[in-house]
Scaffold this motif. Structure first.
Motif, PDB file in Angstrom:
ATOM      1  N   VAL A   1       0.843  -1.194   0.000  1.00  0.00           N
ATOM      2  CA  VAL A   1       0.000   0.000   0.000  1.00  0.00           C
ATOM      3  C   VAL A   1       0.884   1.252   0.000  1.00  0.00           C
ATOM      4  CG1 VAL A   1      -1.706   1.317   1.322  1.00  0.00           C
ATOM      5  CG2 VAL A   1      -1.936  -1.170   1.112  1.00  0.00           C
ATOM      6  N   ALA A   2       1.906   1.260   0.846  1.00  0.00           N
ATOM      7  CA  ALA A   2       2.808   2.416   0.930  1.00  0.00           C
ATOM      8  C   ALA A   2       3.494   2.671  -0.415  1.00  0.00           C
ATOM      9  CB  ALA A   2       3.843   2.194   2.023  1.00  0.00           C
ATOM     10  N   ARG A   3       3.888   1.623  -1.090  1.00  0.00           N
ATOM     11  CA  ARG A   3       4.564   1.767  -2.387  1.00  0.00           C
ATOM     12  C   ARG A   3       3.593   2.342  -3.424  1.00  0.00           C
ATOM     13  NH1 ARG A   3       7.134  -2.484  -2.151  1.00  0.00           N
ATOM     14  NH2 ARG A   3       9.149  -1.576  -1.689  1.00  0.00           N
ATOM     15  N   ARG A   4       2.355   1.902  -3.380  1.00  0.00           N
ATOM     16  CA  ARG A   4       1.357   2.416  -4.326  1.00  0.00           C
ATOM     17  C   ARG A   4       1.092   3.908  -4.074  1.00  0.00           C
ATOM     18  NH1 ARG A   4      -2.072   0.034  -7.924  1.00  0.00           N
ATOM     19  NH2 ARG A   4      -4.034   1.117  -8.274  1.00  0.00           N
ATOM     20  N   VAL A   5       0.983   4.284  -2.815  1.00  0.00           N
ATOM     21  CA  VAL A   5       0.789   5.695  -2.464  1.00  0.00           C
ATOM     22  C   VAL A   5       1.992   6.515  -2.932  1.00  0.00           C
ATOM     23  CG1 VAL A   5       0.659   7.311  -0.519  1.00  0.00           C
ATOM     24  CG2 VAL A   5      -0.774   5.265  -0.527  1.00  0.00           C
ATOM     25  N   TRP A   6       3.199   6.047  -2.641  1.00  0.00           N
ATOM     26  CA  TRP A   6       4.425   6.744  -3.009  1.00  0.00           C
ATOM     27  C   TRP A   6       4.531   6.884  -4.530  1.00  0.00           C
ATOM     28  CZ3 TRP A   6       7.396  10.142  -1.147  1.00  0.00           C
ATOM     29  CH2 TRP A   6       8.729  10.282  -1.505  1.00  0.00           C
ATOM     30  N   ARG A   7       4.231   5.816  -5.235  1.00  0.00           N
ATOM     31  CA  ARG A   7       4.288   5.835  -6.698  1.00  0.00           C
ATOM     32  C   ARG A   7       3.296   6.841  -7.265  1.00  0.00           C
ATOM     33  NH1 ARG A   7       2.968   0.600 -10.564  1.00  0.00           N
ATOM     34  NH2 ARG A   7       3.691   1.511 -12.524  1.00  0.00           N
ATOM     35  N   GLY A   8       2.085   6.845  -6.741  1.00  0.00           N
ATOM     36  CA  GLY A   8       1.066   7.790  -7.202  1.00  0.00           C
ATOM     37  C   GLY A   8       1.451   9.229  -6.916  1.00  0.00           C
ATOM     38  N   TYR A   9       2.034   9.463  -5.745  1.00  0.00           N
ATOM     39  CA  TYR A   9       2.465  10.805  -5.365  1.00  0.00           C
ATOM     40  C   TYR A   9       3.549  11.316  -6.322  1.00  0.00           C
ATOM     41  CZ  TYR A   9       4.398  14.542  -2.424  1.00  0.00           C
ATOM     42  OH  TYR A   9       4.859  15.742  -1.943  1.00  0.00           O
ATOM     43  N   LEU A  10       4.571  10.495  -6.552  1.00  0.00           N
ATOM     44  CA  LEU A  10       5.656  10.897  -7.453  1.00  0.00           C
ATOM     45  C   LEU A  10       5.148  11.108  -8.878  1.00  0.00           C
ATOM     46  CD1 LEU A  10       8.547   8.613  -6.185  1.00  0.00           C
ATOM     47  CD2 LEU A  10       8.144  11.035  -5.654  1.00  0.00           C
ATOM     48  N   ALA A  11       4.231  10.256  -9.312  1.00  0.00           N
ATOM     49  CA  ALA A  11       3.674  10.398 -10.658  1.00  0.00           C
ATOM     50  C   ALA A  11       2.863  11.692 -10.781  1.00  0.00           C
ATOM     51  CB  ALA A  11       2.810   9.187 -10.997  1.00  0.00           C
ATOM     52  N   CYS A  12       2.144  12.050  -9.733  1.00  0.00           N
ATOM     53  CA  CYS A  12       1.391  13.309  -9.748  1.00  0.00           C
ATOM     54  C   CYS A  12       2.330  14.507  -9.814  1.00  0.00           C
ATOM     55  CB  CYS A  12       0.488  13.410  -8.523  1.00  0.00           C
ATOM     56  SG  CYS A  12      -0.995  12.391  -8.616  1.00  0.00           S
ATOM     57  N   ILE A  13       3.445  14.451  -9.086  1.00  0.00           N
ATOM     58  CA  ILE A  13       4.425  15.534  -9.142  1.00  0.00           C
ATOM     59  C   ILE A  13       4.985  15.650 -10.557  1.00  0.00           C
ATOM     60  CG2 ILE A  13       6.725  16.254  -8.384  1.00  0.00           C
ATOM     61  CD1 ILE A  13       5.998  15.066  -5.627  1.00  0.00           C
ATOM     62  N   THR A  14       5.276  14.521 -11.176  1.00  0.00           N
ATOM     63  CA  THR A  14       5.787  14.523 -12.543  1.00  0.00           C
ATOM     64  C   THR A  14       4.760  15.106 -13.501  1.00  0.00           C
ATOM     65  OG1 THR A  14       7.162  12.607 -12.038  1.00  0.00           O
ATOM     66  CG2 THR A  14       6.756  13.056 -14.373  1.00  0.00           C
ATOM     67  N   GLN A  15       3.486  14.811 -13.273  1.00  0.00           N
ATOM     68  CA  GLN A  15       2.428  15.351 -14.122  1.00  0.00           C
ATOM     69  C   GLN A  15       2.344  16.873 -13.971  1.00  0.00           C
ATOM     70  OE1 GLN A  15      -1.225  13.161 -13.955  1.00  0.00           O
ATOM     71  NE2 GLN A  15      -2.327  14.659 -15.163  1.00  0.00           N
ATOM     72  N   VAL A  16       2.473  17.379 -12.756  1.00  0.00           N
ATOM     73  CA  VAL A  16       2.473  18.827 -12.536  1.00  0.00           C
ATOM     74  C   VAL A  16       3.680  19.464 -13.230  1.00  0.00           C
ATOM     75  CG1 VAL A  16       2.787  20.621 -10.775  1.00  0.00           C
ATOM     76  CG2 VAL A  16       1.113  18.804 -10.418  1.00  0.00           C
ATOM     77  N   ASP A  17       4.849  18.850 -13.078  1.00  0.00           N
ATOM     78  CA  ASP A  17       6.049  19.363 -13.753  1.00  0.00           C
ATOM     79  C   ASP A  17       5.826  19.442 -15.265  1.00  0.00           C
ATOM     80  OD1 ASP A  17       7.350  19.528 -11.334  1.00  0.00           O
ATOM     81  OD2 ASP A  17       8.608  17.770 -11.662  1.00  0.00           O
ATOM     82  N   HIS A  18       5.228  18.423 -15.815  1.00  0.00           N
ATOM     83  CA  HIS A  18       4.945  18.381 -17.257  1.00  0.00           C
ATOM     84  C   HIS A  18       4.005  19.529 -17.642  1.00  0.00           C
ATOM     85  CE1 HIS A  18       4.046  16.727 -21.211  1.00  0.00           C
ATOM     86  NE2 HIS A  18       2.766  16.904 -20.927  1.00  0.00           N
ATOM     87  N   SER A  19       2.940  19.715 -16.879  1.00  0.00           N
ATOM     88  CA  SER A  19       1.959  20.760 -17.179  1.00  0.00           C
ATOM     89  C   SER A  19       2.587  22.147 -17.103  1.00  0.00           C
ATOM     90  CB  SER A  19       0.777  20.673 -16.209  1.00  0.00           C
ATOM     91  OG  SER A  19       0.120  19.439 -16.369  1.00  0.00           O
ATOM     92  N   LEU A  20       3.381  22.369 -16.076  1.00  0.00           N
ATOM     93  CA  LEU A  20       4.056  23.658 -15.948  1.00  0.00           C
ATOM     94  C   LEU A  20       5.014  23.870 -17.121  1.00  0.00           C
ATOM     95  CD1 LEU A  20       4.456  26.200 -14.271  1.00  0.00           C
ATOM     96  CD2 LEU A  20       6.240  24.987 -13.016  1.00  0.00           C
ATOM     97  N   GLY A  21       5.698  22.821 -17.517  1.00  0.00           N
ATOM     98  CA  GLY A  21       6.592  22.902 -18.672  1.00  0.00           C
ATOM     99  C   GLY A  21       5.855  23.285 -19.943  1.00  0.00           C
ATOM    100  N   LEU A  22       4.656  22.739 -20.129  1.00  0.00           N
ATOM    101  CA  LEU A  22       3.856  23.105 -21.310  1.00  0.00           C
ATOM    102  C   LEU A  22       3.538  24.598 -21.312  1.00  0.00           C
ATOM    103  CD1 LEU A  22       1.274  20.147 -21.477  1.00  0.00           C
ATOM    104  CD2 LEU A  22       3.226  20.549 -23.004  1.00  0.00           C
TER     105      LEU A  22
END
Length: 167
Positions: free
Chosen positions: A83-104
Motif C-alpha cells: 500500500v505504501a509503495r502504491r501511495v508513493w508511486r502515485g504521489y511521485l507520478a502526480c508531481i511529474t504530471q504537474v512538472d509536465h503541465s508547468l513545462g507546457l
C-alpha cells in the motif's frame, strides 16, 4: 489547455493578461494520468524514513502510523509495504504530471515570445507525507519540513537570476 487558449486570445488582441492556473495534483487521492504512473516501477523503493521509530512522536502521530500500517482498504495487494509503495508511486507520478503541465505553459510562453515580459509565480499550499515517516498524509498538528517547506518560485524577466535562492 484553457490557460494556453487564454494566453493566445490575449496575445492575438495585444492585451496584457493576468491569470491563475490551479493544478489539483499532487493531492489525495493520487490518480495521475497513466503515462506518468507508468514512469515509476512497481518495485519503486520506499522512502528511507518510512520505518522510522515513532515512539517519541505525539499520540496523534503514532495513531496515524498505526492506522497506516494496518490499513486494509481497497488497495491490492494488501500489506503495509504494498500500500505504501502504491501511495508513493502515485504521489511521485502526480508531481511529474504537474512538472509536465508547468513545462507546457512555460514552453508556450517562450514559443509566443511572451516569456520576456511575463512574470511567473509558482507556489504550493502545503507539502505531504505520502508514506514518509510512516504516515500517508498530513493531519492536524502533524507538521515537519515535508509539509511546511513548499516551493515558491518566481521568474521575473530581467530581475530574477536563474538558480538564485533567497532564504
Amino acid at each position: 489547455t484553457q490557460a494556453i487558449q487564454f494566453m493566445d486570445a490575449c496575445h492575438a488582441e495585444g492585451k496584457p493578461f493576468c491569470m491563475q492556473v490551479a493544478l489539483p495534483r499532487p493531492h489525495q487521492c493520487y490518480t495521475p494520468d497513466h503515462r506518468f504512473w507508468d514512469m515509476y516501477p512497481e518495485d519503486l523503493p520506499l522512502p528511507e524514513t518510512i520505518h522510522h521509530d515513532a515512539s517519541h512522536r505525539p499520540p496523534h502521530f503514532r495513531q496515524q502510523v498505526e492506522w497506516f500500517r494496518n490499513y486494509q482498504g481497497l488497495i491490492e495487494p494488501k500489506g503495509f509495504e504494498h500500500v505504501a509503495r502504491r501511495v508513493w508511486r502515485g504521489y511521485l507520478a502526480c508531481i511529474t504530471q504537474v512538472d509536465h503541465s508547468l513545462g507546457l505553459l512555460l514552453d508556450h510562453l517562450k514559443k509566443r515570445g511572451l516569456d520576456k515580459n511575463t512574470i511567473v509565480i509558482y507556489g504550493s499550499d502545503h507539502g505531504a507525507y505520502s508514506g514518509t515517516h510512516g504516515i500517508p498524509e498530513k493531519a492536524p498538528g502533524i507538521c515537519s519540513e515535508a509539509v511546511c517547506r513548499v516551493p515558491f518560485i518566481w521568474r521575473v524577466p530581467d530581475v530574477t537570476k536563474t538558480g538564485h535562492v533567497c532564504r
